[in-house]
Scaffold this motif. Structure first.
Motif, PDB file in Angstrom:
ATOM      1  N   LYS A  82      -4.770  -6.932 -16.988  1.00 19.04           N
ATOM      2  CA  LYS A  82      -4.502  -7.001 -15.554  1.00 19.04           C
ATOM      3  C   LYS A  82      -3.443  -5.944 -15.260  1.00 19.04           C
ATOM      4  N   VAL A  83      -3.822  -4.998 -14.410  1.00 18.94           N
ATOM      5  CA  VAL A  83      -2.968  -3.829 -14.169  1.00 18.94           C
ATOM      6  C   VAL A  83      -2.694  -3.705 -12.674  1.00 18.94           C
ATOM      7  N   GLY A  84      -1.474  -3.436 -12.314  1.00 22.29           N
ATOM      8  CA  GLY A  84      -1.104  -3.234 -10.913  1.00 22.29           C
ATOM      9  C   GLY A  84      -0.506  -1.858 -10.703  1.00 22.29           C
TER      10      GLY A  84
ATOM     11  N   LEU B 224     -14.706  -2.489  -9.941  1.00 18.41           N
ATOM     12  CA  LEU B 224     -13.538  -3.347  -9.848  1.00 18.41           C
ATOM     13  C   LEU B 224     -12.995  -3.416  -8.421  1.00 18.41           C
ATOM     14  N   LEU B 225     -13.427  -2.493  -7.562  1.00 21.94           N
ATOM     15  CA  LEU B 225     -12.921  -2.452  -6.191  1.00 21.94           C
ATOM     16  C   LEU B 225     -13.798  -3.223  -5.216  1.00 21.94           C
ATOM     17  N   ASP B 226     -14.897  -3.821  -5.717  1.00 21.20           N
ATOM     18  CA  ASP B 226     -15.812  -4.540  -4.820  1.00 21.20           C
ATOM     19  C   ASP B 226     -15.115  -5.704  -4.123  1.00 21.20           C
TER      20      ASP B 226
ATOM     21  N   PRO C  76      -8.934   1.453   0.896  1.00 19.85           N
ATOM     22  CA  PRO C  76      -7.882   2.473   0.778  1.00 19.85           C
ATOM     23  C   PRO C  76      -7.418   2.658  -0.670  1.00 19.85           C
ATOM     24  N   ALA C  77      -6.890   3.825  -0.917  1.00 17.72           N
ATOM     25  CA  ALA C  77      -6.286   4.105  -2.223  1.00 17.72           C
ATOM     26  C   ALA C  77      -4.823   3.689  -2.160  1.00 17.72           C
ATOM     27  N   GLY C  78      -4.584   2.380  -2.096  1.00 16.65           N
ATOM     28  CA  GLY C  78      -3.216   1.862  -1.982  1.00 16.65           C
ATOM     29  C   GLY C  78      -2.830   1.033  -3.184  1.00 16.65           C
ATOM     30  N   GLU C  79      -1.864   0.162  -2.969  1.00 17.48           N
ATOM     31  CA  GLU C  79      -1.391  -0.710  -4.038  1.00 17.48           C
ATOM     32  C   GLU C  79      -2.434  -1.796  -4.320  1.00 17.48           C
ATOM     33  N   VAL C  80      -2.741  -1.978  -5.595  1.00 19.21           N
ATOM     34  CA  VAL C  80      -3.732  -2.976  -5.993  1.00 19.21           C
ATOM     35  C   VAL C  80      -3.284  -3.664  -7.281  1.00 19.21           C
ATOM     36  N   GLU C  81      -3.916  -4.770  -7.566  1.00 22.01           N
ATOM     37  CA  GLU C  81      -3.798  -5.420  -8.870  1.00 22.01           C
ATOM     38  C   GLU C  81      -5.206  -5.733  -9.332  1.00 22.01           C
ATOM     39  N   LEU C  82      -5.620  -5.113 -10.434  1.00 22.31           N
ATOM     40  CA  LEU C  82      -6.994  -5.217 -10.902  1.00 22.31           C
ATOM     41  C   LEU C  82      -7.034  -5.900 -12.259  1.00 22.31           C
TER      42      LEU C  82
END
Length: 235
Positions: A69-71, A164-166, A217-223
């Motif tokens: 899990k990466v943020g 992963l962005l779905d 958007p290409a913003g802050e995420v946690e995947l």
């Protein structure tokens, strides 16, 4: 008259003779059955279960898959672009959403009367299935919904699998008329960031198409995914 002396055989000598006789018999048996031994060995080999194939050593290094899990902030190297209409966005994902103004049939139950009305609808309504298709024909849509992803999406040192962005929330992306290529600017009119072709927003006709865009958007995420080498992939 002299008596003949009887020769005595010692127990050790008897044992030696017995051993020699048994050895000779064993050699004769082996000679007589020499052709049967390989056949017996082959039969035993066929009856034994085949050894299970080796699965090989567990993956290690670059091939190892580890849940992770990466943020952080997404970084896009090549923005997504809808080449057919000429719209691009500084985002991770670009979504084209298409609706067409078309006929809809409303019929009462048990074979009752049908009415026909016009409205916006995603996808094409098959007017060939209408009870009264004449005068209510819907043309084919010139565009369909589409999804465009950036050429490379990174999260820190990891290359991110777009799947992963779905689950990430998308937001509206208004298009400016100045962003359209000249040939398409003559085809589309832009109202509040939405594109219209074959009619305008205030007076649409059957077959008028409207196209709007949404972006991730290409913003802050946690995947959460699977880390394999320098890639973060979907599970």
């Amino acid at each position: 008259m002299a008596r003949k002396r009887k020769s005595k055989v010692s127990p050790g000598g008897i044992a030696l003779w017995v051993a020699l006789i048994l050895l000779a018999l064993a050699g004769m048996w082996a000679w007589q059955h020499r052709a049967r031994v390989p056949a017996a060995v082959a039969t035993i080999a066929r009856e034994l279960p085949a050894p299970a194939p080796s699965a090989g050593p567990p993956p290690s290094g670059a091939d190892a898959a580890v849940a992770a899990k990466v943020g952080g902030k997404l970084v896009v190297r090549r923005p997504p672009r809808d080449a057919r209409i000429g719209v691009s966005a500084d985002a991770a994902v670009l979504l084209r959403v298409v609706e067409m103004y078309q006929w809809h049939e409303r019929c009462e139950l048990d074979g009752g009367a049908c009415s026909y009305e016009k409205s916006w609808s995603p996808g094409r309504v098959d007017s060939g299935r209408f009870r009264a298709p004449a005068g209510h024909e819907n043309p084919p849509a010139p565009f369909a919904d589409a999804r465009f992803v950036a050429g490379e999406i990174r999260l820190g040192d990891l290359v991110v699998d777009p799947k992963l962005l779905d689950a990430q929330a998308a937001k509206d992306y208004p298009v400016k008329e100045s962003a359209l290529p000249p040939n398409l600017a003559a085809t589309f009119s832009v109202v509040d960031g939405v594109l219209y072709a074959g009619g305008d927003a205030a007076h649409p006709q059957i077959g008028t198409v409207r196209v709007r865009y949404r972006i991730v958007p290409a913003g802050e995420v946690e995947l959460a995914g699977v880390k394999r080498g320098n890639k973060l992939e979907a599970k």
